[in-house]
Every structure is written in structure tokens, then in C-alpha cells.
Design a protein around this motif. Structure first.
Motif, mmCIF file in Angstrom:
data_model
loop_
_atom_site.group_PDB
_atom_site.id
_atom_site.type_symbol
_atom_site.label_atom_id
_atom_site.label_comp_id
_atom_site.label_asym_id
_atom_site.label_seq_id
_atom_site.Cartn_x
_atom_site.Cartn_y
_atom_site.Cartn_z
ATOM 1 N N LEU A 282 -3.869 -51.786 -71.075
ATOM 2 C CA LEU A 282 -3.793 -52.563 -69.868
ATOM 3 C C LEU A 282 -5.002 -53.289 -69.822
ATOM 4 N N ASP A 283 -4.903 -54.458 -69.320
ATOM 5 C CA ASP A 283 -5.738 -55.656 -69.301
ATOM 6 C C ASP A 283 -5.467 -56.361 -67.889
ATOM 7 N N GLY A 284 -6.626 -56.243 -67.065
ATOM 8 C CA GLY A 284 -6.650 -56.688 -65.764
ATOM 9 C C GLY A 284 -5.712 -56.453 -64.814
ATOM 10 N N VAL A 285 -5.256 -55.148 -64.532
ATOM 11 C CA VAL A 285 -4.077 -54.740 -64.042
ATOM 12 C C VAL A 285 -4.395 -54.527 -62.301
ATOM 13 N N THR A 286 -3.772 -55.292 -61.577
ATOM 14 C CA THR A 286 -3.809 -55.050 -60.088
ATOM 15 C C THR A 286 -2.540 -54.568 -59.514
ATOM 16 N N ALA A 287 -2.479 -53.672 -58.650
ATOM 17 C CA ALA A 287 -1.304 -53.088 -57.984
ATOM 18 C C ALA A 287 -1.803 -52.460 -56.720
ATOM 19 N N GLY A 288 -0.531 -52.392 -55.867
ATOM 20 C CA GLY A 288 -0.930 -51.569 -54.391
ATOM 21 C C GLY A 288 0.424 -51.367 -53.919
ATOM 22 N N TYR A 289 0.383 -50.536 -52.734
ATOM 23 C CA TYR A 289 1.418 -50.135 -52.128
ATOM 24 C C TYR A 289 1.676 -51.119 -50.784
ATOM 25 N N THR A 290 0.526 -51.466 -50.116
ATOM 26 C CA THR A 290 0.384 -52.479 -49.051
ATOM 27 C C THR A 290 -0.193 -53.974 -49.489
ATOM 28 N N ALA A 291 -0.924 -54.388 -48.578
ATOM 29 C CA ALA A 291 -1.653 -55.561 -48.846
ATOM 30 C C ALA A 291 -2.788 -55.355 -49.316
ATOM 31 N N VAL A 292 -3.112 -54.161 -49.455
ATOM 32 C CA VAL A 292 -4.543 -53.633 -50.017
ATOM 33 C C VAL A 292 -4.183 -53.046 -51.472
ATOM 34 N N ASP A 293 -5.035 -53.451 -52.593
ATOM 35 C CA ASP A 293 -4.816 -53.136 -53.817
ATOM 36 C C ASP A 293 -5.461 -51.827 -53.934
ATOM 37 N N ALA A 294 -4.500 -50.966 -54.722
ATOM 38 C CA ALA A 294 -5.054 -49.483 -55.106
ATOM 39 C C ALA A 294 -5.594 -49.734 -56.508
ATOM 40 N N LEU A 295 -5.182 -50.526 -57.215
ATOM 41 C CA LEU A 295 -5.889 -50.705 -58.552
ATOM 42 C C LEU A 295 -6.604 -52.245 -58.400
ATOM 43 N N ASN A 296 -7.563 -52.526 -59.100
ATOM 44 C CA ASN A 296 -8.539 -53.856 -58.921
ATOM 45 C C ASN A 296 -8.855 -54.016 -60.302
ATOM 46 N N GLY A 297 -7.867 -54.700 -60.980
ATOM 47 C CA GLY A 297 -8.071 -55.246 -62.382
ATOM 48 C C GLY A 297 -8.545 -54.530 -63.440
ATOM 49 N N ILE A 298 -7.876 -53.438 -63.460
ATOM 50 C CA ILE A 298 -8.133 -52.003 -64.556
ATOM 51 C C ILE A 298 -7.837 -52.456 -66.088
ATOM 52 N N SER A 299 -8.513 -52.308 -66.820
ATOM 53 C CA SER A 299 -8.291 -52.438 -68.161
ATOM 54 C C SER A 299 -8.725 -51.244 -68.977
ATOM 55 N N LYS B 108 5.565 -52.157 -59.656
ATOM 56 C CA LYS B 108 5.349 -53.577 -60.340
ATOM 57 C C LYS B 108 3.845 -53.952 -60.211
ATOM 58 N N PRO B 109 3.190 -54.190 -61.077
ATOM 59 C CA PRO B 109 1.649 -54.947 -60.774
ATOM 60 C C PRO B 109 1.996 -56.226 -60.407
ATOM 61 N N ARG B 110 0.883 -56.396 -59.483
ATOM 62 C CA ARG B 110 0.614 -57.731 -59.107
ATOM 63 C C ARG B 110 0.030 -58.879 -59.888
ATOM 64 N N SER B 111 -0.514 -58.283 -60.919
ATOM 65 C CA SER B 111 -1.293 -59.301 -62.052
ATOM 66 C C SER B 111 -1.535 -58.346 -63.109
ATOM 67 N N GLY B 112 -1.936 -58.899 -64.324
ATOM 68 C CA GLY B 112 -2.500 -58.286 -65.369
ATOM 69 C C GLY B 112 -1.334 -58.078 -66.287
ATOM 70 N N SER B 113 -1.869 -57.508 -67.552
ATOM 71 C CA SER B 113 -0.755 -57.326 -68.743
ATOM 72 C C SER B 113 -0.668 -55.661 -68.988
#
Length: 243
Positions: A6-23, A54-59
Motif C-alpha cells: 500500500l502506498d499513500g492510501v486514503t479511504a473513509g466512510y463519509t467526508a472524514v477520512d478513516a485512513l490518511n495516506g497509509i503505506s 474503494k480508496p479515495r487515493s493511493g495505490s
């Protein structure tokens, strides 16, 4: 090349991110544990890897292939199996039928092959063999957890992700569950483990990551995490020593 990366993964259930760019990475043949308090983002991490979110960003790369945004069905067919928290045993099915459901994404499989895989699953969990034709809901919590993991193994995964496998189990059953996880790795399946019981998780893991409010704050081998004062205070109940 890592088995999972995982590289820079951001994800969340609402407008708030539950994951903040984890690698993070999981190498072939490892047991890697993901630790953290409730709400830290551990379950979200597994759900994002397995395609349930679905992730909002990252690989997210599995065996070098990008899977971020792929469907859960496509991901499990690649060899990544997710055993979610809560066991989720189907009450209307027998133990055998619950386990066989794990092979549903493999397409048309010869019956003899399924029988061999089922026999192997019962070989890992001999305690549930005598209940093979009993309704799944009649088993104890620990036995249901065995069924859930056996179902995950029926997908023939290269990577097995386990979410809180010891949750709600008696201490003696918890020890059995962790011995079984170590055995699964010894049989050739890589494991990514989310677990509240940090001591037990670190006792079998090769490496660990600690999540705090969606961010990875520390990583390393068990001895490093056990020696980290912040980790000890927050997740390990104070001073401990590595054996």
C-alpha cells in the motif's frame, strides 16, 4: 517485490477520512500484524485492500498488480482472502456447507479437488470435523471462528487477512487460534492480521504496524514494538519485555 504493498492510501466512510495516506507492505511468507485502538482504521484498511471499500487515493498492489478500486470478487480470484470480524456463519447451512462457500469464487472446480481442499481444512481444524453436518449456528464461538477461517482458506489464498480472530473467545481458545494462524503460515499462506490482543499477535508476527486515527505511527519487528514506550503505554498495558 512485496506480495502486498500500500502506498499513500486514503479511504473513509463519509467526508472524514478513516485512513490518511497509509503505506505498508507484506512480504511473501510473513505474518504481519496491524495494531491500534478501536477506531484507528484497522478494519477499514482490510476492507479497502479486499475491495469492500474503494480508496479515495493511493495505490494498492498485490503480486505487483494494481487492485485499488477493483471489485471484491476480482480481488479474491487473484488469491487474496478476507475473513472479517464477527465470523458471519450462515445459520441455515451446515458447517461443511459454510466452509465450501469459500470456494465459490474459484469457478467450476472438480468435486474431487474440493473434497481434497475440504479435507485439508478439517486437517487444520480437527475440532470441527465431528460437526461437519451440524448447523453452523450450533457451534461455540471458538468453533465458529475456526469455520470462518477454514472458509477463507477454501479460496486457496496466497494472502489471508484476518480481522480480530480472537474477539470474544476464552483465553484457552485464543491460544489455540494463534497456534493455528502460525500453522497456516507454516503451510505456505501469508497472513495479514488485525488483532486487539497485541501480545498474542506480536508473539507470532514477523513484523507489525501501529495505526492511530488513520495514520501509521510506528512499524518494525515485534522486539522493536515491544520496546517502544509509546506503543507499550497505549496498546500493551505498560512495561513488557520481549521473550
Amino acid at each position: 517485490m512485496a506480495l502486498l504493498e500500500l502506498d499513500g492510501v486514503t479511504a473513509g466512510y463519509t467526508a472524514v477520512d478513516a485512513l490518511n495516506g497509509i503505506s505498508l507492505r507484506v512480504e511473501d511468507g510473513e505474518i504481519v500484524t496491524l495494531l491500534g485502538a478501536n477506531g484507528a482504521g484497522k478494519t477499514t484498511t482490510l476492507r479497502t485492500i479486499s475491495g469492500l471499500m474503494k480508496p479515495r487515493s493511493g495505490s494498492i498492489r498485490f503480486m505487483g498488480q494494481e487492485i485499488a478500486g477493483a471489485s471484491a470478487n476480482a480481488i479474491v480470484r487473484l488469491g487474496l482472502s478476507h475473513v472479517p470480524e464477527g465470523r458471519r456463519i450462515f445459520p441455515g447451512l451446515t458447517v461443511r456447507e459454510n466452509i465450501l462457500l469459500g470456494s465459490s469464487n474459484r469457478g467450476r472446480v472438480p468435486r474431487a479437488e474440493l473434497d481434497r481442499d475440504l479435507e485439508a481444512a478439517f486437517g487444520i481444524f480437527p475440532d470441527i470435523l465431528k460437526f461437519a453436518d451440524s448447523p453452523g449456528w450450533t457451534l461455540s464461538g471458538g468453533q465458529q471462528q475456526m469455520v470462518a477461517v477454514a472458509r477463507g482458506l477454501m479460496a486457496r489464498p496466497k494472502l489471508l487477512m484476518l480481522d480480530e480472530p480472537s474477539l470474544g473467545l476464552a483465553p484457552i481458545i485464543v491460544q489455540q487460534v494463534f497456534r493455528t494462524i502460525a500453522d497456516i503460515r507454516a503451510r505456505g499462506t501469508t497472513v495479514l492480521l488485525v488483532e486487539q490482543n497485541a501480545h498474542m499477535a506480536l508473539s507470532i508476527a514477523d513484523r507489525g504496524y501501529v495505526l492511530e486515527t488513520g495514520r501509521l505511527i510506528v512499524e518494525g519487528p515485534p522486539a522493536t514494538l515491544l520496546d517502544n514506550e509509546e506503543v507499550r503505554a497505549a496498546y500493551l498495558g505498560g512495561r513488557v519485555t520481549a521473550e
